[in-house]
Scaffold this active site. Structure first.
Site, short mmCIF file in Angstrom:
data_model
loop_
_atom_site.label_atom_id
_atom_site.label_comp_id
_atom_site.label_asym_id
_atom_site.label_seq_id
_atom_site.Cartn_x
_atom_site.Cartn_y
_atom_site.Cartn_z
N HIS A 1 4.53 32.95 7.23
CA HIS A 1 5.51 34.00 6.94
C HIS A 1 6.80 33.79 7.72
O HIS A 1 7.90 33.94 7.17
CB HIS A 1 4.90 35.37 7.30
N HIS B 1 -1.28 32.30 8.90
CA HIS B 1 -0.54 33.05 7.88
C HIS B 1 0.73 33.65 8.47
O HIS B 1 1.77 33.70 7.79
CB HIS B 1 -1.43 34.17 7.32
N HIS C 1 -6.73 31.22 12.30
CA HIS C 1 -6.43 31.09 10.87
C HIS C 1 -5.47 32.18 10.42
O HIS C 1 -4.51 31.91 9.70
CB HIS C 1 -7.73 31.18 10.06
N GLU C 2 -5.72 33.41 10.85
CA GLU C 2 -4.82 34.50 10.48
C GLU C 2 -3.44 34.31 11.11
O GLU C 2 -2.43 34.66 10.51
CB GLU C 2 -5.42 35.85 10.91
#
Length: 234
Positions: free
Chosen positions: A111, A107, A103-104
């Protein structure tokens, strides 16, 4: 003997409902993560190894994966391009740890690809922090004074708190999209079996509910402020 009656503010119902929603979502997240943190993924990958694999398979090689102390303090820092994994994730081989790590990574992919909602959320951080810190002082001043100045302070307080609410709302598509990317990368690259992907989906869905609860609580708080403001004006 006379006993003064304590004044009951009916708008506290907004606070109470918001609190119940947040507590329920938090409990659901903790129980779900706890359940799947005891299920080892079939490859025996740690959260760190899973994060590195997901990043590389997404074509990202300039993001470092680091350990950070705490429980579920995992996050991606776009300014330094560092993905930080907590104690419960970094060295864990559980399905839950792999899901959180992926999940991270979602991100980080956002980006790298210039995902617009992420850019918008990042641009809102200073305004949201300022708004949440100054809102209640402005509102209290507006409630305590009389005249036209009262309405001015109340309106400024509502506007300031609205910035914090807007940040919470914009956060929702960012988090949902990161989870969607994580599930796609984990299943599309064969990193997890189908039943493990389903388990990860449950963990990420439970995590998403905490953001939904946070947004709902913020909206309820804003409604309370508006009700208090309208009552003061009358």
């Amino acid at each position: 003997m006379y006993y003064p009656m304590f004044y009951f503010d009916p708008t506290y119902i907004f606070v109470l409902v918001g609190l119940i929603i947040c507590l329920a979502a938090s409990a659901k997240m903790r129980s779900t993560f706890s359940k799947y943190s005891r299920v080892r993924n079939h490859w025996g990958m740690t959260g760190r190894e899973a994060a590195e694999q997901v990043l590389h398979r997404a074509g990202i090689y300039d993001v470092r994966v680091e350990h950070i102390s705490g429980n579920l303090t995992d996050h991606y820092d776009p300014r330094s391009k560092v993905l930080r994994l907590s104690d419960a994730t970094y060295n864990s081989t559980s399905v839950a740890a792999v899901g959180v790590a992926a999940h991270e990574c979602g991100h980080a992919v956002q980006h790298a690809t210039g995902y617009v909602p992420l850019k918008l959320r990042s641009s809102l951080v200073p305004a949201a922090n300022f708004g949440s810190s100054i809102a209640w002082p402005l509102i209290l001043i507006g409630l305590l004074i009389n005249g036209q100045s009262s309405a001015l302070f109340l309106n400024l307080g509502i506007l300031a708190f609205s910035l914090a609410v807007l940040f919470q709302i914009v956060t929702l598509p960012v988090e949902f999209n990161a989870s969607s990317r994580a599930l796609h990368l984990l299943s599309g690259n064969g990193m997890l079996y189908e039943d493990e992907v389903r388990s990860v989906r449950k963990v990420l869905t439970a995590a998403a509910l905490t953001y939904v609860a946070g947004a709902a609580s913020a909206i309820l708080q804003l409604l309370r402020i508006i009700v208090l403001s309208n009552s003061r004006r009358r």
